[in-house]
Design an enzyme around this catalytic site. Structure first.
Site, PDB file in Angstrom:
ATOM      1  N   HIS A   1       0.837  -1.218   0.000  1.00 39.06           N
ATOM      2  CA  HIS A   1       0.000   0.000   0.000  1.00 39.06           C
ATOM      3  C   HIS A   1       0.866   1.262   0.000  1.00 39.06           C
ATOM      4  O   HIS A   1       0.447   2.299   0.504  1.00 39.06           O
ATOM      5  CB  HIS A   1      -0.945   0.035   1.202  1.00 39.06           C
TER       6      HIS A   1
ATOM      7  N   GLU B   1       8.865   8.005 -17.370  1.00 38.20           N
ATOM      8  CA  GLU B   1       7.481   8.475 -17.487  1.00 38.20           C
ATOM      9  C   GLU B   1       6.881   8.066 -18.832  1.00 38.20           C
ATOM     10  O   GLU B   1       5.708   7.691 -18.921  1.00 38.20           O
ATOM     11  CB  GLU B   1       7.425   9.995 -17.315  1.00 38.20           C
TER      12      GLU B   1
ATOM     13  N   SER C   1      14.706  20.787 -17.392  1.00 39.82           N
ATOM     14  CA  SER C   1      13.564  21.679 -17.561  1.00 39.82           C
ATOM     15  C   SER C   1      14.042  22.947 -18.257  1.00 39.82           C
ATOM     16  O   SER C   1      15.144  23.427 -18.002  1.00 39.82           O
ATOM     17  CB  SER C   1      12.975  22.014 -16.194  1.00 39.82           C
TER      18      SER C   1
ATOM     19  N   LYS D   1      16.447  21.107 -12.395  1.00 42.07           N
ATOM     20  CA  LYS D   1      15.699  19.867 -12.600  1.00 42.07           C
ATOM     21  C   LYS D   1      16.474  18.783 -13.344  1.00 42.07           C
ATOM     22  O   LYS D   1      17.190  19.044 -14.289  1.00 42.07           O
ATOM     23  CB  LYS D   1      14.402  20.153 -13.370  1.00 42.07           C
TER      24      LYS D   1
END
Ligand code: ARG
Length: 442
Positions: A157, A291, A278, A284
């Site tokens: 979980h 992704e 970025s 970043k």
């Protein structure tokens, strides 16, 4: 000027919109190599059946071999104005081999031809994929071995559950991919390379002539049932389903790595070469590759769904709807092969931050089940032990005390078998992992 394979009975030119709408060459050009291989086998069959003279066979064979070698060399140019790759190769052969090429399509229908080509393409791409899979599984196993001593918090979980070995965590993914290998191998085993279905009813060539053993990667034979054969796209669905499952596994791996690369987890460092930045925020370093792997799962599921739905309720046998199986099939193979390769490389350069995993292991709640198991060994029923340790954890949280720092009297008040020495021994990552004996340690 290109001539159609079916123009005879028509008195009008095809409407340009229809030409454009029905054309498949823009994607089925991927089948060019397999189309030539199929035609090479087909002319052998025609010769055996006495439908081609040795001279005609020779002309066609050299023409087809020439086209095949231009495909392999990369010099093959496709004219996208043709209807499909089959009619384009037919027309090329007419130029190369002259009149003999007019006999190429004897006893053959594109319904059977496209099926053969797609099956051969599938067999080839399954074998390519299996190779890439074995590289990834090897890589995961070797990274797991190199980190065999590393223990990390295990989650259920997404909450701290119990300490586990990084070795087993990576091994879990290796095991998933090994199942994927089986699924794809099964799909490959289920593919029967046949010729002789014609459009639906078979051909006038005796079935014995269809036994050809020279074609990579397996032998050809006559179909057991020509109607089913030209109707069947089960093999495409089996492959798409196997690839969708792999995509799901890869997306779970990607998600774990995305989480582990966050400041909050900080369990891994992904090599700069596998991250992007970025345009606005100079600090970043984003896991875009992971992704996209996660995101592509939608396409892989969509590809499976589109063929499942396309096939639903189609009357036997071939229908043009079935032309639409190719883009999803090609797309899923492309996605999975790229993803498997990129993940293999990503794991070649991944850094595990053991010190942060160790920090996580300081959370004493991870050992609650181990303390309950200890009470069970001392004769307490598990349900009672569960309730006792539940209270101990509640007390720990309320008082903000470490269990290890509690006094003997405090520990004793929960159960007489609990004391400082005992909890110190139990609250230990290695002891916790070693106490799990149901898995044979490698
Ligand atoms: N391009 C078609 C396909 O991919 C094969 C052509 C069969 N066409 C036909 N009218 N029978 O399925």
């Amino acid at each position: 000027m290109k001539s159609k394979m079916w123009g005879g009975r028509f008195s009008k030119k095809t409407n340009p919109l229809v030409e454009e709408f029905t054309r498949s060459i823009q994607f089925d050009k991927k089948l060019a190599e397999y189309d030539c291989i199929g035609s090479l086998a087909h002319i052998d069959i025609l010769k055996k059946a006495g439908l081609l003279t040795p001279g005609e066979h020779k002309k066609l064979q050299s023409g087809l071999k020439g086209i095949l070698s231009s495909i392999k060399k990369g010099s093959f140019k496709v004219n996208d104005s043709f209807e499909d790759i089959h009619s384009y190769i037919q027309s090329l052969l007419e130029k190369k081999s002259g009149k003999a090429a007019l006999k190429l399509h004897t006893c053959r229908s594109r319904n059977d031809q496209v099926l053969f080509d797609t099956k051969l393409y599938s067999l080839k791409n399954i074998s390519v994929s299996l190779n890439i899979f074995s590289g990834l599984i090897e890589k995961l196993n070797s990274v797991a071995k190199a980190n065999a001593a590393v223990i990390m918090p295990g989650y259920t979980h997404l909450q701290h559950a119990m300490p586990v070995r990084l070795y087993d965590y990576l091994g879990a993914y290796a095991q998933m991919f090994s199942r994927d290998v089986k699924r794809l191998s099964n799909a490959s085993d289920n593919i029967k390379l046949t010729m002789g279905s014609g459009a639906i009813a078979g051909t006038c060539i005796d079935y014995s002539k269809y036994s050809v053993t020279s074609v990579y990667p397996c032998a050809i034979c006559a179909p057991a049932n020509s109607i089913d054969t030209v109707s069947d796209r089960d093999f495409v669905i089996e492959i798409l389903s196997a690839l969708a499952t792999t995509g799901m596994h890869l997306s779970r791996l990607a998600e774990d790595m995305i989480l582990w690369a966050t400041k909050e987890f900080d369990f891994i460092d992904i090599d700069d070469a596998f991250c992007t930045g970025s345009s606005l925020m100079p600090q970043k370093k984003n896991p875009d590759v992971l992704e996209l792997i996660r995101g592509n799962t939608g396409k892989l599921y969509g590809n499976l769904m589109s063929v499942m739905v396309m096939m639903k309720g189609l009357p036997l046998s071939y229908n043009r709807d079935m032309q639409l199986d190719k883009e999803p099939l090609f797309d899923s193979f492309d996605i999975i092969q790229k993803e498997l390769m990129i993940v293999t490389e990503l794991f070649s350069n991944i850094k595990f931050k053991n010190e942060n995993m160790e920090k996580g292991l300081q959370n004493e709640s991870l050992y609650a089940t181990d303390i309950a198991d200890y009470l069970v060994q001392k004769g307490t029923a598990f349900k009672d032990a569960h309730a006792i340790i539940g209270k101990l954890i509640a007390y720990k949280l309320k008082t903000n005390k470490e269990i290890k720092n509690m006094f003997n009297a405090e520990l004793n008040s929960f159960h007489p078998a609990l004391n400082k020495k005992v909890v110190k021994e139990i609250i230990d990552p290695k002891a916790s992992v070693m106490s799990k004996r149901s898995i044979k340690r490698k």
